[in-house]
Design an enzyme around this catalytic site. Structure first.
Site, mmCIF file in Angstrom:
data_model
loop_
_atom_site.group_PDB
_atom_site.id
_atom_site.type_symbol
_atom_site.label_atom_id
_atom_site.label_comp_id
_atom_site.label_asym_id
_atom_site.label_seq_id
_atom_site.Cartn_x
_atom_site.Cartn_y
_atom_site.Cartn_z
ATOM 1 N N GLY A 141 -7.118 5.546 -3.268
ATOM 2 C CA GLY A 141 -6.766 6.936 -3.499
ATOM 3 C C GLY A 141 -5.288 7.108 -3.786
ATOM 4 O O GLY A 141 -4.634 6.207 -4.333
ATOM 5 N N SER A 142 -4.761 8.246 -3.393
ATOM 6 C CA SER A 142 -3.379 8.586 -3.695
ATOM 7 C C SER A 142 -2.406 7.857 -2.781
ATOM 8 O O SER A 142 -2.768 7.375 -1.701
ATOM 9 C CB SER A 142 -3.162 10.094 -3.545
ATOM 10 N N ARG A 143 -1.138 7.821 -3.202
ATOM 11 C CA ARG A 143 -0.110 7.224 -2.354
ATOM 12 C C ARG A 143 0.086 8.046 -1.084
ATOM 13 O O ARG A 143 0.309 7.496 -0.006
ATOM 14 C CB ARG A 143 1.214 7.105 -3.104
ATOM 15 N N GLY A 196 -2.214 9.788 0.558
ATOM 16 C CA GLY A 196 -3.306 9.479 1.471
ATOM 17 C C GLY A 196 -3.186 8.087 2.061
ATOM 18 O O GLY A 196 -3.415 7.877 3.254
ATOM 19 N N GLY A 197 -2.832 7.120 1.224
ATOM 20 C CA GLY A 197 -2.681 5.754 1.700
ATOM 21 C C GLY A 197 -1.564 5.623 2.717
ATOM 22 O O GLY A 197 -1.710 4.949 3.749
ATOM 23 N N GLU A 210 -5.339 0.760 -1.872
ATOM 24 C CA GLU A 210 -5.000 0.784 -3.290
ATOM 25 C C GLU A 210 -4.559 2.205 -3.608
ATOM 26 O O GLU A 210 -5.327 3.155 -3.410
ATOM 27 C CB GLU A 210 -6.201 0.389 -4.146
ATOM 28 N N CYS A 242 -7.361 3.673 -12.330
ATOM 29 C CA CYS A 242 -6.147 3.170 -11.694
ATOM 30 C C CYS A 242 -5.387 2.207 -12.593
ATOM 31 O O CYS A 242 -4.221 1.904 -12.341
ATOM 32 C CB CYS A 242 -6.487 2.496 -10.367
ATOM 33 N N GLU A 267 2.928 8.166 -10.733
ATOM 34 C CA GLU A 267 1.701 8.257 -11.513
ATOM 35 C C GLU A 267 1.322 9.715 -11.777
ATOM 36 O O GLU A 267 1.327 10.543 -10.875
ATOM 37 C CB GLU A 267 0.570 7.566 -10.749
#
Length: 529
Positions: free
Chosen positions: A242-244, A246-247, A266, A303, A394
């Protein structure tokens, strides 16, 4: 669909939550889809984690043959349920049937890939150092090591892949293959698809005679119920796509636990593409056509979407950018996966267009329909790019940034400034590629997969694929989230010292009953001791 109940799977039992319900939304029409779905309660999430902990010993002891049969059974059940899965997924995602069919095929393929891997058992890296009691000055003990499952794993489903990175996707398949129980957080964008898939896995767990806690599927908001699972003391690892934002939230939670655990996230990637002059002169139009297809494939919601295009000014480069701009201008808009993703895309375009030194050089056609993304091409120069780190953020959708370099030194400077990425691509003639070995080495340093004279979108599931890279593309750049090497994320090494042969697992016994290739006293052997 009347067969959907809207409740979580807590092992073999359906959740009973009556918390505020929500519905999946058809992004193409903005219409809500039946039925209601109910977020798991805190008690249900805790129970799912407790069941997973209880299942861990039995799964750790499971043979490779039994794990392989389980994985293949899931794939077979998915194959039979493909019509129902496609019907629901196309409504929830706006993706065409062919895309969903292909992704289901990939999902079954990776389950069977892991089945083949664990059935043989060589992946366990069995190593034996036999004892030498007569060694001086100290006797040598008997050491035998192999990989063991890490324990319960939480998997957070991706928004952009309702199958391949979802309930039965790569994280789940690799965790099951390693021998770990799995607790899946369904993604709200395709929660009905998740429920169908979750039911298939529960059926396979029962049919294989595996413990109830082998699998659970939780509905609800990842920032709430997912965080609770991430903090649970039974959990041993997390898989996330997912998103940065969220990660990083999960990474921070995992690190702040009294017992920290690994997060294999990821997150974001802009996938630079370097275009050398000889390739542009020889086949510039073909590269432009291929690059447009790669940029806009799946409405840019991959991605591996190429978000940076790096080239040196020349007549061939100018002609290439003119052609690419014309192609972008003629490109029709496309349905994005959710209204939230579309809003984030629009916000990203607005912010980038307002940045000093950046300009819009082409924009596609807009139909004015809901949640449609318009392909957008920006341009800047090397100095602006290097000075502004936000240009490496991104924009999730069909947008790319051309970076004009004055010469090879500026290209090197741009490459030196790059953050970690999943992929990097270079187009060049054979002579150019031979001359640019140092430049390609720079790309290897910032990406997990380097593509030559091709396009990065499309990830082949194989034993050799690397879908990972330095941060922020992955939280741990030493790993991959696709392919058989992904199994190692959910394992740990264990050494058994001076065990009697009868107490050893079959993989380490003297007779080598599984006929594995083992490292024995430093040499590779398939023989018995």
């Amino acid at each position: 669909m009347s067969s959907l109940l809207g409740h979580s799977f807590i092992g073999f039992v359906r959740g009973q939550s009556t918390a505020a319900p929500y519905r999946a939304i058809n992004p193409a029409t903005a219409a809500a889809l039946e039925p209601d779905f109910f977020p798991a309660t805190a008690a249900e999430a805790d129970h799912a984690c407790a069941l997973a902990a209880q299942a861990t010993p039995a799964l750790t002891a499971l043979s490779g043959m039994k794990k392989a049969a389980f994985l293949r059974d899931i794939a077979t059940r998915i194959e039979a349920a493909t019509p129902a899965l496609v019907a629901r997924a196309t409504q929830e995602t706006g993706l065409p049937e062919a895309r969903c069919q292909g992704e289901i095929g990939r999902t079954m393929g990776q389950l069977r890939l892991f089945a083949d891997l664990v059935e043989k058992g060589d992946w366990l890296d069995a190593r034996i150092e036999t004892a030498n009691p007569d060694r001086k000055p100290l006797p040598k003990p008997d050491h035998r090591s192999l990989l063991r499952p890490i324990g319960p794993v939480a998997v957070f489903c991706a928004s952009n892949f309702p199958f391949a990175y979802s309930v039965a996707g790569g994280d789940t398949a690799s965790a099951f293959a390693a021998g770990c129980p799995v607790i899946v957080m369904a993604h709200h964008a395709h929660v009905g698809t998740a429920e169908i898939m979750g039911g298939l896995i529960v059926e396979a767990v029962k049919a294989s005679g595996l413990p109830e806690g082998t699998f659970s599927l939780l509905m609800g908001e990842g920032r709430v119920i997912g965080q609770q699972v991430a903090k649970h003391p039974a959990l041993r690892a997390i898989g996330f796509t997912g998103s940065r934002v969220g990660g990083r939230a999960l990474m921070d939670t995992a690190a702040s636990r009294s017992t920290p655990i690994p997060v294999y996230a990821e997150m974001s990637s802009v996938n630079p593409v370097v275009l050398l002059e000889g390739a542009l002169a020889a086949r510039g139009e073909a590269i432009a056509t291929g690059l447009l297809g790669s940029c806009t494939l799946g409405v840019g919601q991959f991605c591996t979407q190429p978000g940076l295009i790096i080239l040196t000014r020349s007549a061939a480069a100018e002609a290439f950018v003119a052609k690419l701009s014309a192609l972008f201008t003629e490109c029709a808009d496309g349905v994005m996966l959710t209204a939230g993703i579309h809003q984030a895309y629009q916000k990203g375009l607005t912010a980038r267009a307002a940045q000093a030194g950046v300009k819009v050089i082409a924009q596609g056609k807009s139909s004015g329909q809901p949640n449609r993304a318009v392909a957008t091409l920006f341009a800047t120069d090397a100095k602006t790019f290097i000075a502004d780190g936000s240009l490496q953020e991104e924009i999730f959708g069909p947008s790319s940034l051309v970076i004009w370099c004055a010469d090879a030194r500026e290209v090197d400077a741009v490459l030196g400034a790059l953050h970690g990425n999943l992929t990097a691509t270079v187009h060049g003639t054979d002579a150019e590629l031979a001359q640019q070995s140092a430049q390609i080495a720079r790309l290897e340093a910032v990406a997990g997969r380097v593509v030559v004279n091709g396009f990065p979108t499309g990830v082949e599931v194989s034993h050799a694929i690397v879908h990972g890279g330095p941060y922020p593309s992955l939280s741990d750049g030493r790993t991959t989230s696709v392919g058989s090497n992904a199994i190692y994320r959910f394992t740990r090494l264990v050494c058994l010292q001076n065990y009697p042969d009868s107490a050893l697992p079959a993989e380490l016994q003297n007779a080598n009953p599984l006929c594995l290739s083992r490292l024995v006293n430093g040499s590779r052997s398939e023989s018995a001791l």
